[in-house]
Scaffold this active site. Structure first.
Site, short mmCIF file in Angstrom:
data_model
loop_
_atom_site.label_atom_id
_atom_site.label_comp_id
_atom_site.label_asym_id
_atom_site.label_seq_id
_atom_site.Cartn_x
_atom_site.Cartn_y
_atom_site.Cartn_z
N LYS A 141 0.87 -1.17 0.00
CA LYS A 141 0.00 0.00 0.00
C LYS A 141 0.91 1.22 0.00
O LYS A 141 2.10 1.12 0.35
CB LYS A 141 -0.93 0.00 1.21
CG LYS A 141 -0.25 -0.08 2.56
CD LYS A 141 -1.28 -0.22 3.67
CE LYS A 141 -0.66 -0.45 5.02
NZ LYS A 141 -1.66 -0.71 6.06
N ASN A 144 3.53 1.99 2.64
CA ASN A 144 4.72 1.12 2.80
C ASN A 144 5.67 1.26 1.64
O ASN A 144 6.48 0.36 1.38
CB ASN A 144 4.28 -0.34 2.93
CG ASN A 144 3.68 -0.60 4.29
OD1 ASN A 144 3.91 0.16 5.23
ND2 ASN A 144 2.89 -1.64 4.39
N ASP A 157 9.03 -1.78 4.91
CA ASP A 157 8.15 -2.37 5.91
C ASP A 157 7.74 -3.81 5.63
O ASP A 157 6.64 -4.08 5.14
CB ASP A 157 6.89 -1.52 6.04
CG ASP A 157 6.04 -2.06 7.18
OD1 ASP A 157 4.83 -1.93 7.12
OD2 ASP A 157 6.61 -2.66 8.09
C1 LIG Z 1 10.47 11.84 5.38
C2 LIG Z 1 11.51 12.05 4.37
N1 LIG Z 1 11.66 13.22 3.72
N2 LIG Z 1 12.69 13.05 2.90
C3 LIG Z 1 13.16 14.14 2.02
C4 LIG Z 1 13.20 11.82 3.00
C5 LIG Z 1 12.44 11.15 3.95
C6 LIG Z 1 12.65 9.78 4.36
N3 LIG Z 1 11.90 9.11 5.24
C7 LIG Z 1 12.45 7.87 5.27
C8 LIG Z 1 12.07 6.71 6.01
C9 LIG Z 1 10.88 6.80 6.89
C10 LIG Z 1 10.54 7.91 7.64
N4 LIG Z 1 9.37 7.67 8.25
N5 LIG Z 1 8.94 6.51 7.85
C11 LIG Z 1 7.61 6.06 8.27
C12 LIG Z 1 7.71 5.12 9.40
C13 LIG Z 1 8.62 5.29 10.37
C14 LIG Z 1 8.68 4.35 11.43
C15 LIG Z 1 7.82 3.28 11.50
C16 LIG Z 1 6.89 3.13 10.48
C17 LIG Z 1 5.95 2.00 10.61
O1 LIG Z 1 5.64 1.65 11.74
N6 LIG Z 1 5.42 1.31 9.57
C18 LIG Z 1 4.52 0.20 9.80
C19 LIG Z 1 3.20 0.53 9.20
N7 LIG Z 1 3.38 0.78 7.77
C20 LIG Z 1 2.07 1.15 7.21
C21 LIG Z 1 4.31 1.91 7.54
C22 LIG Z 1 5.65 1.62 8.16
C23 LIG Z 1 6.82 4.04 9.44
C24 LIG Z 1 9.85 5.92 7.04
C25 LIG Z 1 12.86 5.56 5.83
CL1 LIG Z 1 12.49 4.10 6.68
C26 LIG Z 1 13.94 5.56 4.94
N8 LIG Z 1 14.27 6.66 4.23
C27 LIG Z 1 13.53 7.79 4.41
N9 LIG Z 1 13.63 9.01 3.84
#
Ligand SMILES: Cc1nn(C)cc1-c1nc2c(-c3cnn(Cc4cccc(C(=O)N5CCN(C)CC5)c4)c3)c(Cl)cnc2[nH]1
Length: 287
Positions: A141, A144, A157
């Protein structure tokens, strides 16, 4: 080799922690830089206390680590390693330079057909790789999927991924929208399913890319019923090629869903994803 030489043992002191990138149900993600090499990554921090609430999340994290660390594909977010201290588990993840796909989708409302088709081709390539390794993602989805610096998508994820075939009951948290009929059919013990569940979710994803909302979005009861009947309407402004592909994936019988190699060769994909000179004057599509 694109993999930096990484030691087997990691610890928090090896990283400079940058800005928070985001948070999910079970954890937060920070920008991080490995001190000696300057390697930029995303550090996902999970609190053991939050995991131990017996909600089976600990098993999910273990599975996420076990499955994702062995995957290597340009459209799958890399998990380079992991470590823990007394209170936390740390996942060292690839940094996706353009963040979360669902935020792009919400901001743009929906994607133009060429972008949706290119994302679909990348998803099909990643899913073919996963299915060849008998891994079912089960939770495809927008939430993810991340976007790399060159605009390429990265499935992340793997908390819900499993090895096929499987009949594990999925505790239905989160949206039903993406679940295929064979996974929401409750009661019957033999609701075995296989990687074809990801084909259904791919069909839902393409629909949401093009229309801006999921095909069965409704109240939970109605969503359940509409999924079970594959009851959706595709707006008339969606091209006939895109409509054809969605209708060949959102098929109740898993065995009748379009295989991934046929998704990659579908006219809608060929029309938008042929590299190099204009698609019009090329006989054979690039493999
Ligand atoms: C923001 C951003 N802005 N820019 C310019 C770059 C980013 C960026 N983010 C990441 C992230 C990132 C950050 N948060 N998330 C969302 C997040 C964070 C922590 C846990 C979850 C989570 O629990 N998930 C389970 C449920 N499913 C639906 C979802 C997953 C989910 C992912 C990652 Cl992993 C790797 N590279 C990134 N780059």
């Amino acid at each position: 080799v694109d993999q930096p030489l990484v030691p087997k043992q990691f610890h928090l002191g090896m990283f400079e922690i940058g800005r928070p990138l985001g948070k999910g149900k079970f954890g937060r993600v920070y920008l991080a830089r490995e001190r000696t090499t300057g390697f930029i990554c995303a550090l996902k921090v999970l609190y053991k206390s939050e995991l131990q609430q017996g909600s089976g999340v600990e098993k999910q994290v273990r599975r996420e680590i076990e499955i994702q660390s062995n995957l290597r594909h340009p459209n799958i977010l890399k998990l380079y390693g992991h470590f823990h201290d007394s209170k936390r588990i740390f996942l060292i993840l690839e940094y996706a330079g353009k963040g979360e796909l669902y935020k792009h989708l919400r901001r743009e409302n929906r994607f133009p057909e060429w972008k949706a088709a290119q994302y679909t081709a990348q998803m099909a390539s990643a899913l073919r790789y996963l299915h060849r390794k008998h891994v079912i993602h089960r939770d495809i989805k927008p939430e993810n999927i991340l976007v790399g610096i060159h605009g390429e998508i990265k499935i992340s994820d793997f908390g819900w991924s499993v090895h096929a075939p499987n009949n594990r009951r999925k505790t239905l948290c989160g949206t039903l929208d993406y679940l295929p009929p064979e996974m929401i059919r409750s009661g019957s013990k033999d609701n075995w399913y296989d990687e074809k569940v990801d084909l259904w979710s791919l069909g839902v994803l393409i629909y949401e890319f093009l229309v801006g909302e999921a095909p069965f979005e409704d109240t939970p009861v109605m969503t359940h019923r509409r999924i079970a009947r594959a009851d959706m309407t595709i707006p008339e402004w969606v091209s006939k090629e895109a409509r054809d592909l969605i209708q060949k994936l959102l098929v109740l019988d898993p065995q009748k869903r379009l295989p991934l190699e046929d998704v990659q060769n579908h006219p809608w994909i060929i029309k938008h994803c042929v590299k190099g000179e204009r698609a019009a004057n090329r006989e054979k599509p690039l493999k």
